[in-house]
Design an enzyme around this catalytic site. Sequence first.
Site, mmCIF file in Angstrom:
data_model
loop_
_atom_site.group_PDB
_atom_site.id
_atom_site.type_symbol
_atom_site.label_atom_id
_atom_site.label_comp_id
_atom_site.label_asym_id
_atom_site.label_seq_id
_atom_site.Cartn_x
_atom_site.Cartn_y
_atom_site.Cartn_z
ATOM 1 N N ASP A 102 0.792 -1.420 0.220
ATOM 2 C CA ASP A 102 0.162 0.076 0.225
ATOM 3 C C ASP A 102 0.766 1.349 0.167
ATOM 4 O OD1 ASP A 102 -2.103 -1.644 0.264
ATOM 5 O OD2 ASP A 102 -2.351 -1.640 2.328
HETATM 6 N N1 URA Z 1 -1.168 -6.057 4.045
HETATM 7 C C1 URA Z 1 -1.776 -4.679 3.811
HETATM 8 O O1 URA Z 1 -2.794 -4.348 4.417
HETATM 9 N N2 URA Z 1 -1.010 -3.779 3.282
HETATM 10 C C2 URA Z 1 0.049 -4.043 2.610
HETATM 11 O O2 URA Z 1 0.673 -2.922 2.184
HETATM 12 C C3 URA Z 1 0.475 -5.127 2.631
HETATM 13 C C4 URA Z 1 -0.187 -6.346 3.205
#
Ligand code: URA
Length: 231
Positions: A102
Amino acid sequence: MRLDRYLANAGVGTRQEVKKVIRKGFVTVNDEVITKADTSIDDQHDIVYVGDERIHYEAYAYILLHKPEGYLSATEDRDEKTVMELIEGFDHRDLHIVGRLDKDTTGFLLLTDDGQFTHHLTSPKHHMGKRYHVTLDREMDEDSLTKLRKPVIMDGDMTLPSDVTLLSPRLVEIILYEGKHHQVKRMIERVGYTVAQLHRVAIGNVSLGDLPKGSFRKLTLQEINELKGVS
Ligand code: URA
């Protein structure tokens, strides 16, 4: 493989640029000057020089980036900064991202142009653990920790068992063997907490180590083999 493609893939220049270099007689293959761009090259055995420089051909690129927050895990975006802006010297490669993070997540992010490698790493069949350090909004209690360890239904499917360890009252390590969308954040929210900070430290036995935030490096052969499961 054609000589011009070989040189372009090795990062010598664009296809047009390397064609010119070949035509001008700057390229030798096994000590012989070659001026035809379509000459066939054995990338495992032939010894290729451009001027005085020995060319070390790599069929694929494998890059580890320490992703900072604020960058999208995308190869391009109209409005936002992408992780590609942090990678230099690989414009000639058609890189893609292996297992996105993310925008606000930091840490271990791989980029490659080897589709099979990506498939291997992202397939739950191969049990390649993705290790996350999760800082929580508050201290986690035993009860919630037990709940977090249990598989749940997510996207119409049961999650695979993950390894969950409390490292300090507000810091949990979660190792996932699959990669559902926002999986860590959703798991944490289900037990009533919020993720304050999410950081991926490793995939399999390959870790970020002391690579500074925002920097990248090529994976070593040993790391590539480790992630391919051939070591
Ligand atoms: N899980 C998440 O919620 N975000 C990420 O960036 C990676 C794994």
